[in-house]
Design an enzyme around this catalytic site. Sequence first.
Site, PDB file in Angstrom:
ATOM      1  N   SER A  69       0.833  -1.200   0.000  1.00 20.91           N
ATOM      2  CA  SER A  69       0.000   0.000   0.000  1.00 20.91           C
ATOM      3  C   SER A  69       0.872   1.257   0.000  1.00 20.91           C
ATOM      4  O   SER A  69       1.646   1.461  -0.929  1.00 20.91           O
ATOM      5  CB  SER A  69      -0.971  -0.049   1.175  1.00 20.91           C
TER       6      SER A  69
ATOM      7  N   ASP B 266      -9.772  -4.675  -4.670  1.00 20.45           N
ATOM      8  CA  ASP B 266      -9.056  -3.539  -4.101  1.00 20.45           C
ATOM      9  C   ASP B 266      -9.045  -2.457  -5.165  1.00 20.45           C
ATOM     10  O   ASP B 266      -8.607  -2.709  -6.295  1.00 20.45           O
ATOM     11  CB  ASP B 266      -7.630  -3.968  -3.729  1.00 20.45           C
TER      12      ASP B 266
ATOM     13  N   HIS C  61      -7.983  -5.337  -0.056  1.00 14.82           N
ATOM     14  CA  HIS C  61      -6.774  -4.620   0.341  1.00 14.82           C
ATOM     15  C   HIS C  61      -6.246  -5.122   1.689  1.00 14.82           C
ATOM     16  O   HIS C  61      -7.002  -5.541   2.554  1.00 14.82           O
ATOM     17  CB  HIS C  61      -7.099  -3.117   0.429  1.00 14.82           C
TER      18      HIS C  61
END
Length: 372
Positions: A202, A316, A346
């Site tokens: 991320s 995601d 995610h």
Amino acid sequence: MRKYDTRAIEKLQKETSIIENNGVKIILKPSPCEDRPGYLDPMELSLMEENHWAGNLGGEEPAASPPLEILLPIIRDAMGFPNYNLNTVEIHTKYEEITSCGNTVGLWRYYPRKSQQNTKRLALVFFHGGGWIGGSVYTVENFCKLIAELADAVVFNVDYSLAPEKPYPNGLNDNFYAVKHVYDHAEAYGIDPEKICVGGDSAGGNFAAAVSLKARDEGTPKIAMQVLIYPCVIMSDTHLDGYEWSENFFEFSKEQNDIIKNFLTLGRPAKDEEENPFASAYVSKKEDKLHPYVSPALAESHDGLPKTVLAGAEYDGLRVQTEFYAKQLIEAGVETTCFRYKGMTHAFIDKLGHVAQAEDLCIEIANAMKTL
């Protein structure tokens, strides 16, 4: 400790397929217990239904949109997931602090005890996720330790500065100089300076991509491979020619339509008048958001970047960025492998031991490292 049968790992390893998206060949990982298209992985869904998230608020919603400084402790406490140590060998853990970036940065490292006499080990420097404002080295510790075992490597875990207390470029500099420190002290760490990788998930994936660009531009440190796990490579309100985001890119069943749509927020381009509070806490100036060290997809060139492994989750919103960046890298001649994990959302690596996909990704990363 695992919450799934090891046959799930066998299926993830052996029953992959290749799909094409926008000219990019994607390695599609199956959902071990769900063959129907448009459905979440059953284990992923059960974790949501059990309301088992770390830092859960117990269904209580904060009163009408308080400012970020009020929400920040709540957001930080809610990040991460209680995961499991899957190591089968003794892993040594060391800690030190570095200050070459101007901040005090914690640097954890993990390696199998049996390999400590090897002076030319592989290395991975990892940056945790958390939207630039949160996350923790502790959430990804078990993930890092498992890669250390599987790759017989030294894995570093960087405790970098967080926004808004330390906005851009603090986090980037912390991580860049952490990698440079590892590179400059490779002999002392018993690692091969030609086989140092960077990685992150991320926001950590954003840092890994930015560090790789900066290292290429400056000629040091040398990076052998970058591992980008559902990375943010374009700030949510930044426009890029050729890049498009749409809910139509995601296939979901009517039964799970509302559930899945909640996971597509990340990466969704914001309207001009809207703000992404996470991104804005890290980078407040529009001109900085356009810098390739903030939005790596905006780099004028991706030539000369290291071998790359990208991994995205089917449900995601950042999956679109992940696969677009794969296309940019491939077109620049970078050796690139891109995975898509069916049925996942995610931050699935935080659920190591709960979902087989997190362990499978450790295996894929370790295998890629061993080819260097």
